[in-house]
Design an enzyme around this catalytic site. Structure first.
Site, short mmCIF file in Angstrom:
data_model
loop_
_atom_site.label_atom_id
_atom_site.label_comp_id
_atom_site.label_asym_id
_atom_site.label_seq_id
_atom_site.Cartn_x
_atom_site.Cartn_y
_atom_site.Cartn_z
N ASP A 180 0.90 -1.37 0.02
CA ASP A 180 -0.03 -0.08 -0.08
C ASP A 180 0.72 1.32 0.06
OD1 ASP A 180 1.07 -0.39 2.60
OD2 ASP A 180 -0.70 0.48 3.64
N ASP A 215 6.90 1.18 1.87
CA ASP A 215 6.56 0.09 0.70
C ASP A 215 7.44 0.37 -0.53
OD1 ASP A 215 3.64 -1.18 1.67
OD2 ASP A 215 3.77 0.87 2.27
N ASN A 258 -2.48 2.67 3.54
CA ASN A 258 -1.83 4.02 3.88
C ASN A 258 -2.57 5.16 3.18
OD1 ASN A 258 0.34 3.26 5.60
ND2 ASN A 258 1.68 2.62 3.60
N THR A 312 3.34 -6.14 2.35
CA THR A 312 3.54 -4.90 3.21
C THR A 312 2.50 -3.85 3.24
OG1 THR A 312 4.55 -3.71 1.18
CG2 THR A 312 6.10 -5.12 2.32
N PHE A 333 -0.66 -1.09 12.50
CA PHE A 333 -1.36 -0.46 11.53
C PHE A 333 -1.78 -1.56 10.56
CE2 PHE A 333 -2.32 1.44 7.29
CZ PHE A 333 -3.03 2.48 7.60
N ASN A 334 -1.02 -2.20 10.04
CA ASN A 334 -1.22 -3.22 8.80
C ASN A 334 -2.54 -4.24 9.14
OD1 ASN A 334 0.24 -1.79 6.68
ND2 ASN A 334 1.91 -3.28 7.10
N HIS A 365 10.11 0.23 7.93
CA HIS A 365 9.36 -1.33 8.12
C HIS A 365 9.33 -2.27 7.14
CE1 HIS A 365 7.38 0.66 11.72
NE2 HIS A 365 7.23 1.56 11.04
N ASP A 366 8.80 -1.90 6.08
CA ASP A 366 8.31 -2.86 4.94
C ASP A 366 9.65 -3.45 4.37
OD1 ASP A 366 5.64 -2.40 5.43
OD2 ASP A 366 5.38 -0.91 3.89
C1 BDR Z 1 3.05 -0.34 8.39
O1 BDR Z 1 2.06 0.59 8.08
C2 BDR Z 1 2.09 1.50 7.23
O2 BDR Z 1 1.87 2.81 7.45
C3 BDR Z 1 3.52 1.17 6.77
O3 BDR Z 1 3.85 1.34 5.41
C4 BDR Z 1 3.97 -0.13 7.16
O4 BDR Z 1 3.63 -1.31 6.36
C5 BDR Z 1 3.88 0.01 9.78
O5 BDR Z 1 3.15 -0.13 10.79
CA CA Z 2 3.06 -0.72 4.23
#
Ligand code: BDR
Ligand code: CA
Length: 315
Positions: free
Chosen positions: A13, A18, A42, A126, A167-168, A240-241
């Site tokens: 996303d 990402d 996102n 991701t 979040f994801n 993160h991703d």
């Molecule tokens: C995840 O949430 C999104 O904002 C980032 O792209 C990442 O995949 C981190 O919590």
């Molecule tokens: Ca992401």
């Protein structure tokens, strides 16, 4: 003898991290990217799909691209403009996309790629797991064609969107539950490691100094992404991703612990939490290889080497 490349589908996303993950994947000689799919997270699906097309154009990754789910399976949609901006990928100007978005849903493209490829394909997810869960629901016959799912999501100690949830997973817990109970080999890069997958401000400048257009754009993505995190007290930008891609190609950068992990889909405080049974207390089958530690400096070196692959000249 040269090692076989790992065939992958990238689902995400974009999103700054990402975008950096996909930029690294495109330059990663150990991967063969077969397709890319977008998902809402996102930002809205229109925006993440446009961003995906721009990233593929920037990185020269001319692979099939399809638009995915516009909303989670059950939950109301949720986006993250405070982190990624109104476009979902605010910051540096990007090339107008020349990579087309197929007139085919993401799940159909995934199914076609899995069915056609002679060996199992790994999915690197991701974003929210909506597309992946839908694929498993609609095409259970293709499960055997999925080698593994590497994903960024969850966290066994804390959340980043609520106290309990990342979040994801929070965006689509029902989808995550379907994936976590699929029986497929799952490799989770959650906040436990991705919050350590930091690039520090001095490293943004060092990346830019690599000199290519891509390196400069990655550095600017990091600067934008860090502006949100700096306010929250981070000492760098948590990419993160990109950790999910690194975990697939360079597992030695991580320590993994196999555990039973369940997704909380209800609850007043913990919806979207990934509840990991560290001590094996409830005796359920272990279903997830959870990344529990990362070598930050080696991760940064890996990312630099991938970005350096774009050379110095204009691509
Ligand atoms: C995840 O949430 C999104 O904002 C980032 O792209 C990442 O995949 C981190 O919590
Ligand atoms: Ca992401």
């Amino acid at each position: 003898m040269t090692a076989e490349k790992i065939p992958v589908i990238l689902d995400g996303d974009p999103g700054h991290d990402d975008a950096i993950a996909w930029t690294a994947a495109a330059a990663e000689t150990r991967l063969r990217v077969l397709a890319v799919t977008s998902v809402a997270g996102n930002q809205t699906i229109e925006k993440t799909t446009l961003n995906a097309a721009k990233i593929l154009t920037l990185t020269g990754m001319h692979v099939p691209l399809a638009r995915g789910a516009a909303r989670p399976l059950v939950a109301q949609p949720m986006t993250a403009p405070s982190v990624h901006g109104e476009s979902g990928l605010d910051g540096p100007a990007l090339p107008e996309p020349t990579v087309p978005v197929l007139d085919l849903p993401a799940v159909s493209l995934m199914a076609q790629v899995l069915a056609d490829h002679p060996t199992p394909v790994t999915i690197v997810a991701t974003g929210p797991l909506t597309n992946v869960a839908t694929l498993l629901l609609i095409h259970p016959e293709l499960k055997a064609k999925i080698g593994a799912i590497y994903f960024m999501g969850g966290g066994i100690r804390f959340g980043n969107w609520t106290a309990a949830a990342e979040f994801n997973i929070l965006v689509d817990p029902e989808a995550a539950h379907i994936v976590f109970t699929s029986g497929l080999p799952l490799y989770m890069c959650g906040l436990d490691v991705t919050e350590q997958a930091l690039l520090l401000p001095a490293e943004f400048d060092a990346l830019a100094a690599l000199g290519s257009d891509v390196a400069n754009i990655v550095a600017d993505w990091l600067r934008f992404f860090y502006s949100f995190h700096k306010e929250k007290g981070y000492r760098g930008a948590p990419v993160h991703d990109a950790a999910a891609v690194a975990a697939l190609v360079s597992p030695a950068l991580f320590s993994f612990r196999e555990m039973a992990v369940q997704v909380e889909c209800t609850g007043d405080h913990c919806r979207g939490a990934t509840v990991a049974d560290w001590y094996g207390l409830h005796g359920k089958a272990k279903n997830v290889h959870v990344a529990v530690a990362i070598d930050r400096e080696a991760f940064v070196a890996w990312l630099f080497a991938r970005v350096a692959g774009y050379g110095e000249a204009k691509r």
